[in-house]
Design a protein around this motif. Structure first.
Motif, PDB file in Angstrom:
ATOM      1  N   UNK A 178       0.841  -1.194   0.000  1.00  0.00           N
ATOM      2  CA  UNK A 178       0.000   0.000   0.000  1.00  0.00           C
ATOM      3  C   UNK A 178       0.877   1.245   0.000  1.00  0.00           C
ATOM      4  N   UNK A 179       0.242   2.385  -0.193  1.00  0.00           N
ATOM      5  CA  UNK A 179       0.938   3.658  -0.062  1.00  0.00           C
ATOM      6  C   UNK A 179       1.161   3.938   1.421  1.00  0.00           C
ATOM      7  N   UNK A 180       2.373   4.296   1.815  1.00  0.00           N
ATOM      8  CA  UNK A 180       2.627   4.535   3.244  1.00  0.00           C
ATOM      9  C   UNK A 180       1.765   5.641   3.835  1.00  0.00           C
ATOM     10  N   UNK A 181       1.380   6.619   3.026  1.00  0.00           N
ATOM     11  CA  UNK A 181       0.578   7.724   3.561  1.00  0.00           C
ATOM     12  C   UNK A 181      -0.793   7.233   4.028  1.00  0.00           C
ATOM     13  N   UNK A 182      -1.302   6.167   3.414  1.00  0.00           N
ATOM     14  CA  UNK A 182      -2.582   5.621   3.881  1.00  0.00           C
ATOM     15  C   UNK A 182      -2.439   5.126   5.317  1.00  0.00           C
ATOM     16  N   UNK A 183      -1.349   4.422   5.596  1.00  0.00           N
ATOM     17  CA  UNK A 183      -1.136   3.900   6.951  1.00  0.00           C
ATOM     18  C   UNK A 183      -0.886   5.035   7.945  1.00  0.00           C
ATOM     19  N   UNK A 184      -0.189   6.072   7.501  1.00  0.00           N
ATOM     20  CA  UNK A 184       0.022   7.245   8.352  1.00  0.00           C
ATOM     21  C   UNK A 184      -1.325   7.864   8.727  1.00  0.00           C
ATOM     22  N   UNK A 185      -2.186   8.044   7.724  1.00  0.00           N
ATOM     23  CA  UNK A 185      -3.504   8.641   7.968  1.00  0.00           C
ATOM     24  C   UNK A 185      -4.365   7.744   8.848  1.00  0.00           C
ATOM     25  N   UNK A 186      -4.270   6.434   8.632  1.00  0.00           N
ATOM     26  CA  UNK A 186      -5.042   5.479   9.436  1.00  0.00           C
ATOM     27  C   UNK A 186      -4.634   5.566  10.904  1.00  0.00           C
ATOM     28  N   UNK A 187      -3.331   5.623  11.155  1.00  0.00           N
ATOM     29  CA  UNK A 187      -2.839   5.721  12.532  1.00  0.00           C
ATOM     30  C   UNK A 187      -3.275   7.039  13.163  1.00  0.00           C
ATOM     31  N   UNK A 188      -3.154   8.133  12.424  1.00  0.00           N
ATOM     32  CA  UNK A 188      -3.579   9.432  12.949  1.00  0.00           C
ATOM     33  C   UNK A 188      -5.045   9.394  13.367  1.00  0.00           C
ATOM     34  N   UNK A 189      -5.876   8.774  12.535  1.00  0.00           N
ATOM     35  CA  UNK A 189      -7.308   8.716  12.818  1.00  0.00           C
ATOM     36  C   UNK A 189      -7.621   7.766  13.971  1.00  0.00           C
ATOM     37  N   UNK A 190      -7.057   6.564  13.933  1.00  0.00           N
ATOM     38  CA  UNK A 190      -7.418   5.561  14.938  1.00  0.00           C
ATOM     39  C   UNK A 190      -6.837   5.876  16.315  1.00  0.00           C
ATOM     40  N   UNK A 191      -5.663   6.531  16.346  1.00  0.00           N
ATOM     41  CA  UNK A 191      -5.059   6.912  17.623  1.00  0.00           C
ATOM     42  C   UNK A 191      -5.512   8.300  18.082  1.00  0.00           C
ATOM     43  N   UNK A 192      -6.231   8.998  17.200  1.00  0.00           N
ATOM     44  CA  UNK A 192      -6.738  10.348  17.494  1.00  0.00           C
ATOM     45  C   UNK A 192      -5.605  11.288  17.905  1.00  0.00           C
ATOM     46  N   UNK A 193      -4.550  11.287  17.098  1.00  0.00           N
ATOM     47  CA  UNK A 193      -3.395  12.133  17.389  1.00  0.00           C
ATOM     48  C   UNK A 193      -3.746  13.611  17.286  1.00  0.00           C
ATOM     49  N   UNK A 194      -3.200  14.382  18.200  1.00  0.00           N
ATOM     50  CA  UNK A 194      -3.240  15.836  18.068  1.00  0.00           C
ATOM     51  C   UNK A 194      -2.179  16.243  17.048  1.00  0.00           C
ATOM     52  N   UNK A 195      -2.152  17.507  16.675  1.00  0.00           N
ATOM     53  CA  UNK A 195      -1.141  17.990  15.724  1.00  0.00           C
ATOM     54  C   UNK A 195       0.263  17.794  16.281  1.00  0.00           C
ATOM     55  N   UNK A 196       0.436  18.072  17.569  1.00  0.00           N
ATOM     56  CA  UNK A 196       1.754  17.909  18.193  1.00  0.00           C
ATOM     57  C   UNK A 196       2.173  16.440  18.214  1.00  0.00           C
ATOM     58  N   UNK A 197       1.244  15.558  18.549  1.00  0.00           N
ATOM     59  CA  UNK A 197       1.554  14.129  18.570  1.00  0.00           C
ATOM     60  C   UNK A 197       1.920  13.631  17.173  1.00  0.00           C
ATOM     61  N   UNK A 198       1.173  14.090  16.173  1.00  0.00           N
ATOM     62  CA  UNK A 198       1.458  13.682  14.797  1.00  0.00           C
ATOM     63  C   UNK A 198       2.845  14.147  14.377  1.00  0.00           C
ATOM     64  N   UNK A 199       3.220  15.355  14.757  1.00  0.00           N
ATOM     65  CA  UNK A 199       4.540  15.882  14.393  1.00  0.00           C
ATOM     66  C   UNK A 199       5.665  15.062  15.022  1.00  0.00           C
ATOM     67  N   UNK A 200       5.502  14.690  16.287  1.00  0.00           N
ATOM     68  CA  UNK A 200       6.516  13.862  16.959  1.00  0.00           C
ATOM     69  C   UNK A 200       6.625  12.504  16.266  1.00  0.00           C
ATOM     70  N   UNK A 201       5.474  11.923  15.978  1.00  0.00           N
ATOM     71  CA  UNK A 201       5.415  10.620  15.308  1.00  0.00           C
ATOM     72  C   UNK A 201       6.083  10.677  13.933  1.00  0.00           C
ATOM     73  N   UNK A 202       5.769  11.702  13.136  1.00  0.00           N
ATOM     74  CA  UNK A 202       6.324  11.811  11.783  1.00  0.00           C
ATOM     75  C   UNK A 202       7.818  12.109  11.803  1.00  0.00           C
ATOM     76  N   UNK A 203       8.260  12.883  12.785  1.00  0.00           N
ATOM     77  CA  UNK A 203       9.695  13.163  12.899  1.00  0.00           C
ATOM     78  C   UNK A 203      10.459  11.870  13.153  1.00  0.00           C
ATOM     79  N   UNK A 204       9.905  11.012  14.007  1.00  0.00           N
ATOM     80  CA  UNK A 204      10.546   9.721  14.282  1.00  0.00           C
ATOM     81  C   UNK A 204      10.453   8.802  13.063  1.00  0.00           C
ATOM     82  N   UNK A 205       9.357   8.912  12.326  1.00  0.00           N
ATOM     83  CA  UNK A 205       9.185   8.107  11.113  1.00  0.00           C
ATOM     84  C   UNK A 205      10.246   8.476  10.078  1.00  0.00           C
ATOM     85  N   UNK A 206      10.599   9.761  10.041  1.00  0.00           N
ATOM     86  CA  UNK A 206      11.709  10.185   9.195  1.00  0.00           C
ATOM     87  C   UNK A 206      11.337  10.639   7.804  1.00  0.00           C
TER      88      UNK A 206
END
Length: 239
Positions: A178-206
């Protein structure tokens, strides 16, 4: 011969049943596949576990019986469901997902997400519901210009992520390319990340992703969940 004592059912869908069990007096988890029309077969799940085991991204398989459509894997504690998603967890999750998406999957025979969606489309081919038509239209738009595919879990909700000393993913029924962005969006939605949480997560994702594109894929994730439910209801009504 292995001795199995089933304790209690953890979860059950029209496609599988997951139970706590004892395998030769060792606590474990038993998964029995009931139907594989729109999910990976138990043989495919076994291959995925065997492929991922050396990367320490999933529980170890303790026993399996392909004839009876079941696998038994190690019991692990501490699901992250209802946990606080602090910086340490977000960074570990981001790195683990990046590791998963960077694996060389060429030896792994799995479906693409597009193939899975096409199977949904075929099952719902007689549906005239506007929401269903809009869902497939959005999918066609976002996947029109296919980009690089990676190996994805495709169902990473909090209940499928366990974190103690290490982070491990369970339930590979829908895994595929699959496209990795789909999984990124799925995690953001299912974990209900805030903007700050998403930024920390994406920074670690690289890797950086366009925020508006993530939001668009997040809408698609919601549509796919509804399509899955429609497909499940249709299959149940045909039984």
């Amino acid at each position: 011969m292995s001795q199995i004592k089933i304790l209690e059912t953890i979860s059950e869908t029209p496609y599988s049943r997951v139970s706590f069990c004892y395998l030769n007096n060792v606590k474990a988890v038993l998964k029995t596949k009931k139907e594989a029309i729109i999910t990976n077969s138990i043989a495919t799940e076994l291959k995925i576990h065997q492929f991922l085991n050396k990367y320490d991204l999933c529980p170890e398989i303790l026993d399996y019986d392909l004839l009876n459509n079941r696998i038994i894997y190690e019991y692990i504690e501490y699901p992250v469901e209802n946990s606080e998603y602090n910086q340490v967890f977000l960074e570990i999750l981001g790195k683990a997902l990046s590791k998963l998406h960077s694996l060389n999957y060429k030896t792994l025979a799995v479906d693409t997400f597009e193939e899975k969606i096409e199977s949904y489309r075929n099952i719902l081919s007689t549906s005239n519901a506007i929401e269903i038509q809009e869902s497939f239209a959005l999918f066609d738009k976002l996947y029109k210009n296919r980009r690089k595919l990676t190996f994805c879990h495709n169902d990473l909700s909090p209940m499928n992520v366990f974190f103690d000393e290490k982070l491990k993913f369970i339930d590979w029924e829908y895994a595929g390319l699959n496209l990795p962005i789909y999984e990124i969006a799925l995690i953001k939605k299912s974990f209900k990340f805030s903007s700050d949480q998403l930024n920390i997560f994406l920074k670690a994702y690289g890797q950086d992703f366009n925020p508006s594109e993530i939001e668009e894929f997040e809408v698609l994730v919601g549509f796919v969940e509804k399509i899955w439910q429609k497909v499940t209801n249709k299959l149940k009504s045909n039984q």
